[in-house]
Design a protein around this motif. Structure first.
Motif, mmCIF file in Angstrom:
data_model
loop_
_atom_site.group_PDB
_atom_site.id
_atom_site.type_symbol
_atom_site.label_atom_id
_atom_site.label_comp_id
_atom_site.label_asym_id
_atom_site.label_seq_id
_atom_site.Cartn_x
_atom_site.Cartn_y
_atom_site.Cartn_z
ATOM 1 N N HIS A 1 0.893 -1.142 0.063
ATOM 2 C CA HIS A 1 -0.089 0.066 -0.192
ATOM 3 C C HIS A 1 1.148 1.208 -0.078
ATOM 4 O O HIS A 1 2.018 1.242 0.423
ATOM 5 C CB HIS A 1 -0.968 -0.008 1.350
ATOM 6 C CG HIS A 1 -2.007 0.899 1.190
ATOM 7 N ND1 HIS A 1 -1.730 2.191 1.867
ATOM 8 C CD2 HIS A 1 -3.131 1.098 0.681
ATOM 9 C CE1 HIS A 1 -2.750 2.970 1.735
ATOM 10 N NE2 HIS A 1 -3.774 2.305 0.797
ATOM 11 N N THR B 1 -5.808 -1.583 -3.449
ATOM 12 C CA THR B 1 -6.844 -0.706 -3.248
ATOM 13 C C THR B 1 -7.278 -0.172 -1.641
ATOM 14 O O THR B 1 -7.880 0.581 -1.582
ATOM 15 C CB THR B 1 -8.274 -1.227 -3.887
ATOM 16 O OG1 THR B 1 -8.675 -2.663 -3.060
ATOM 17 C CG2 THR B 1 -8.131 -1.855 -5.412
ATOM 18 N N ARG B 2 -6.762 -0.961 -0.757
ATOM 19 C CA ARG B 2 -6.850 -0.359 0.680
ATOM 20 C C ARG B 2 -5.887 -1.011 1.385
ATOM 21 O O ARG B 2 -5.025 -2.135 0.907
ATOM 22 C CB ARG B 2 -8.287 -0.852 1.188
ATOM 23 C CG ARG B 2 -8.513 -2.516 1.127
ATOM 24 C CD ARG B 2 -9.635 -2.848 1.635
ATOM 25 N NE ARG B 2 -9.759 -4.078 1.500
ATOM 26 C CZ ARG B 2 -9.220 -5.061 2.105
ATOM 27 N NH1 ARG B 2 -8.791 -4.755 3.230
ATOM 28 N NH2 ARG B 2 -9.487 -6.651 2.030
ATOM 29 N N ALA C 1 -8.422 -6.688 -2.064
ATOM 30 C CA ALA C 1 -7.428 -5.776 -1.772
ATOM 31 C C ALA C 1 -6.544 -5.296 -2.908
ATOM 32 O O ALA C 1 -5.808 -4.230 -2.924
ATOM 33 C CB ALA C 1 -6.562 -6.045 -0.662
#
Length: 210
Positions: free
Chosen positions: A107, A141-142, A162
């Motif tokens: 991330h 995405t998160r 994710a």
């Protein structure tokens, strides 16, 4: 930069991350630890109850591989990426016809905190050795909890949805999905599923250690 790194290696005493022996002009690992990096295909893995013919690895997460991965990931020894990536690339079967290497992404917030993505460094080394592009075609995405702190079932739930893949960035043909360590395989499966959902097939796997 390469000349500066060579000068610093000659000037400053350094220890091999794999065995703690004194390093001379070598980058990454000493010759003995390099010789211990033996890529193999068809090992048993959580991805399949049978030997996984779509996975190449340098071996179990212990000894030289464990110490080298930890030195790269937590010790900032980035020159290890070239050593480990080159050894891993040597085990990729020619029959896979890999067209691109895709790293498992961190991330954005975690990558800023660490300063780099170790899988990205490894992927670039593998891609250079194979003569193909390294393409960051996956994104998180998160943010997710750290996988190492979760049980197997929790890891799957933690990564559900994710990742997202952008197939437009990739050349046609098979891709090699690369991560540093595989434990339960849930991260690789989640990334593979995202690539499949974007129409990318086949997907092969490469990890330094399992």
């Amino acid at each position: 930069m390469a000349a500066l790194q060579a000068f610093l290696r000659a000037l400053l005493p350094r220890r091999c991350p794999g065995c703690d022996a004194q390093l001379g002009q070598e980058a990454g690992l000493c010759a003995r630890c390099r010789a211990a990096l033996r890529p193999r295909v068809g090992v048993h893995s959580p991805l399949s109850p049978r030997p996984q013919e779509h996975l190449v690895t340098l071996g179990p997460y212990r000894g030289v591989t464990r110490r080298a991965v930890r030195a790269l990931k937590f010790g900032g020894a980035r020159d290890l990426a070239g050593t480990l990536g080159g050894a891993l690339a040597a085990g990729v079967p020619a029959g896979w016809n890999v067209g691109a290497v895709v790293p498992v992404p961190l991330h954005a917030s975690r990558e800023r905190e660490r300063g780099f993505n170790q899988s990205g460094l490894l992927a670039r080394s593998v891609a250079a050795s194979l003569g193909v592009p390294c393409v960051p075609a996956l994104r998180r995405t998160r943010a997710t909890a750290q996988q190492a702190r979760l049980h197997a079932a929790e890891r799957v739930t933690n990564l559900a949805g994710a990742f997202q893949a952008d197939a437009r960035l990739l050349p046609p043909g098979p891709v090699l999905l690369l991560d540093d360590v595989m434990t339960t395989g849930s991260t690789l499966v989640a990334c593979r599923d995202a690539l499949h959902a974007a129409g990318v097939r086949p997907v092969y796997f490469a990890v330094v250690a399992h």
